[in-house]
Write an enzyme that holds these catalytic residues in place. Sequence first.
Site, PDB file in Angstrom:
ATOM      1  N   SER A   1       8.526  -4.494   8.545  1.00 42.85           N
ATOM      2  CA  SER A   1       8.613  -3.364   7.907  1.00 42.85           C
ATOM      3  C   SER A   1       9.023  -2.046   8.779  1.00 42.85           C
ATOM      4  O   SER A   1       8.566  -2.085   9.705  1.00 42.85           O
ATOM      5  CB  SER A   1       7.077  -3.003   7.150  1.00 42.85           C
ATOM      6  OG  SER A   1       7.281  -1.796   6.522  1.00 42.85           O
TER       7      SER A   1
ATOM      8  N   LYS B   1       1.097  -5.007   9.661  1.00 47.76           N
ATOM      9  CA  LYS B   1       2.229  -4.102   8.653  1.00 47.76           C
ATOM     10  C   LYS B   1       3.172  -3.430   9.815  1.00 47.76           C
ATOM     11  O   LYS B   1       2.501  -2.417  10.496  1.00 47.76           O
ATOM     12  CB  LYS B   1       1.938  -3.455   7.553  1.00 47.76           C
ATOM     13  CG  LYS B   1       2.940  -2.912   6.834  1.00 47.76           C
ATOM     14  CD  LYS B   1       2.594  -2.302   5.442  1.00 47.76           C
ATOM     15  CE  LYS B   1       3.253  -1.658   4.538  1.00 47.76           C
ATOM     16  NZ  LYS B   1       3.544  -0.197   5.134  1.00 47.76           N
TER      17      LYS B   1
ATOM     18  N   HIS C   1       8.476   0.632   7.251  1.00 44.64           N
ATOM     19  CA  HIS C   1       7.682   1.696   6.661  1.00 44.64           C
ATOM     20  C   HIS C   1       8.750   2.221   5.239  1.00 44.64           C
ATOM     21  O   HIS C   1       8.525   3.686   5.217  1.00 44.64           O
ATOM     22  CB  HIS C   1       7.026   2.801   7.483  1.00 44.64           C
ATOM     23  CG  HIS C   1       5.775   3.291   6.852  1.00 44.64           C
ATOM     24  ND1 HIS C   1       4.585   2.965   7.311  1.00 44.64           N
ATOM     25  CD2 HIS C   1       5.436   4.356   5.874  1.00 44.64           C
ATOM     26  CE1 HIS C   1       3.563   3.563   6.746  1.00 44.64           C
ATOM     27  NE2 HIS C   1       4.015   4.360   5.739  1.00 44.64           N
TER      28      HIS C   1
ATOM     29  N   PRO D   1       0.828  -1.323  -0.120  1.00 45.90           N
ATOM     30  CA  PRO D   1      -0.127  -0.163   0.032  1.00 45.90           C
ATOM     31  C   PRO D   1       0.816   1.237  -0.188  1.00 45.90           C
ATOM     32  O   PRO D   1       1.944   1.388   0.873  1.00 45.90           O
ATOM     33  CB  PRO D   1      -0.711  -0.126   1.392  1.00 45.90           C
ATOM     34  CG  PRO D   1       0.012  -0.981   2.201  1.00 45.90           C
ATOM     35  CD  PRO D   1       0.840  -1.966   1.406  1.00 45.90           C
ATOM     36  N   THR D   2       0.689   2.016  -0.861  1.00 50.31           N
ATOM     37  CA  THR D   2       1.313   3.475  -0.821  1.00 50.31           C
ATOM     38  C   THR D   2       0.765   4.404  -1.084  1.00 50.31           C
ATOM     39  O   THR D   2      -0.664   4.477  -1.848  1.00 50.31           O
ATOM     40  CB  THR D   2       2.446   3.366  -2.331  1.00 50.31           C
ATOM     41  OG1 THR D   2       1.792   3.024  -3.331  1.00 50.31           O
ATOM     42  CG2 THR D   2       3.334   2.475  -2.078  1.00 50.31           C
TER      43      THR D   2
ATOM     44  N   ARG E   1      14.758  -3.913  -4.569  1.00 45.46           N
ATOM     45  CA  ARG E   1      14.773  -3.276  -5.932  1.00 45.46           C
ATOM     46  C   ARG E   1      15.010  -4.386  -7.190  1.00 45.46           C
ATOM     47  O   ARG E   1      15.301  -3.867  -8.245  1.00 45.46           O
ATOM     48  CB  ARG E   1      16.188  -2.315  -5.982  1.00 45.46           C
ATOM     49  CG  ARG E   1      15.729  -0.977  -5.031  1.00 45.46           C
ATOM     50  CD  ARG E   1      14.760   0.104  -5.528  1.00 45.46           C
ATOM     51  NE  ARG E   1      14.514   0.949  -4.577  1.00 45.46           N
ATOM     52  CZ  ARG E   1      13.778   0.947  -3.447  1.00 45.46           C
ATOM     53  NH1 ARG E   1      13.084  -0.329  -3.317  1.00 45.46           N
ATOM     54  NH2 ARG E   1      13.567   1.912  -2.770  1.00 45.46           N
TER      55      ARG E   1
ATOM     56  N   GLY F   1       7.107  -1.443  -3.104  1.00 47.38           N
ATOM     57  CA  GLY F   1       6.189  -0.237  -3.071  1.00 47.38           C
ATOM     58  C   GLY F   1       6.870   0.585  -4.173  1.00 47.38           C
ATOM     59  O   GLY F   1       6.580   0.822  -5.470  1.00 47.38           O
TER      60      GLY F   1
ATOM     61  N   ASP G   1       9.037  -5.975   3.491  1.00 49.27           N
ATOM     62  CA  ASP G   1       9.242  -4.984   2.809  1.00 49.27           C
ATOM     63  C   ASP G   1      10.301  -4.042   3.085  1.00 49.27           C
ATOM     64  O   ASP G   1      10.867  -4.088   3.963  1.00 49.27           O
ATOM     65  CB  ASP G   1       7.851  -4.244   2.299  1.00 49.27           C
ATOM     66  CG  ASP G   1       7.493  -3.335   3.686  1.00 49.27           C
ATOM     67  OD1 ASP G   1       8.304  -2.985   4.420  1.00 49.27           O
ATOM     68  OD2 ASP G   1       6.274  -2.709   3.454  1.00 49.27           O
TER      69      ASP G   1
HETATM   70  C1  GLV Z   1       2.093   7.021   4.138  1.00 46.54           C
HETATM   71  O1  GLV Z   1       2.105   5.715   4.306  1.00 46.54           O
HETATM   72  C2  GLV Z   1       3.436   7.533   4.070  1.00 46.54           C
HETATM   73  O2  GLV Z   1       4.384   6.951   4.359  1.00 46.54           O
HETATM   74  O3  GLV Z   1       3.454   8.700   3.771  1.00 46.54           O
END
Ligand code: GLV
Length: 394
Positions: free
Chosen positions: A274, A252, A276, A78-79, A311, A330, A307
């Site tokens: 993750s 996540k 993020h 999800p992005t 690459r 992502g 995640d």
């Molecule tokens: C949202 O998921 C962000 O990382 O900006």
Amino acid sequence: MSTITCIEDLRRLAKRRVPKMFYDYADSGAWTESTYRANQTAFEEIKFRQRVMVDMDDRRLTSEMLGQQVSMPVALAPTGLTGMQHADGEILAARAAEKAGVPFTLSTMSICSIEDVAEAVSKPFWFQLYVMRDRDFVIDLIDRAKAAGCSALMLTADLQILGQRHKDLKNGLTVPPNLTPATLLDLATKWRWCFAMARTKRRTFGNIAGHVKDATDLSSLSKWTASQFDPSLSWDDVKWIKARWNGPLIIKGVMEPEDAERAVDAGADAVIVSNHGGRQLDGACASIEALPDVLQAVGSRTEVYVDGGVRSGQDVLRAVALGARGVFIGRPFLYGLGALGEEGVSRCLEIIRNELDISLALCGLRDIADADLRILKPGSYPLPAEKLDDKVSV
Ligand code: GLV
């Protein structure tokens, strides 16, 4: 642009075609960006063992994630603001994922809504949930995802407050872009983006606009997140979320074994190791380095994905060899999207599939299911802390 052969080619093209504030939004990490960089470099340090003279014919990459057949153990992460990389970006990416036989995850902070995407694809996709202070809105989101036939809910655990990304502040990131002289100058060179954006009606946060009480100013992401996201979110909330959703739940943003255990105890059917994409806690270790500890803690009880920093297909193979059941990408697909729209996302997935397939063969395997630590050079890959202690004490 000459022939596109790798994800880096897509990144370069996206940088030329996507307005600076949205390209920068995707291609940045928090604060010093040390974790953002570490995610990629940690992968590069993991070395393969090259094997020769083995029959490489008839190879297989198919696998399963959450009981769902996947053509390779890869899913689209999800992005946020995907529909700002390219008009209708979430719809285009979801279509490309469906064609490629891999899961697509729609972000709460998407431009196209849950319903927009559901209308555009024929198979179920996954929905990522941010928990807002307005619980009625959260309940509504869960119900909308269910009504749209989403087959998994992904609760993001590591973004109750937003890590600072300097570029977003410097660029004055807004959705849609505020037409300042600097933005106008930039947009003047991004005519493809402008034409496509002029033809769509989806130019704000599709899941949120018109749904959240008091959400008058959605434009400034950082201010909006600070005022709407619920910083008190805790493990206790997972229970009601799971009960309301009543389906497969992925958590996540887990980096530590004790959090992974709590996630599974709270009802997670899968966890994603993750940080993020290095966008939250700057100074956290690379996510691939956190994978072995999490696997050791919960790998026998739940599916563990990873995640951050992927690459190439080689990176996917490294993660799978370490024990990840699936690998989320992502930025690679966002680069494809920004570069060439749906075709670019398809190209991204083809590149990764081809690299994964050939690398698997050159490691002497024909089935991704057989990939494990034996294809990696001892000493080059991260070990669980316990094993490391053993090594140190010998
Ligand atoms: C949202 O998921 C962000 O990382 O900006």
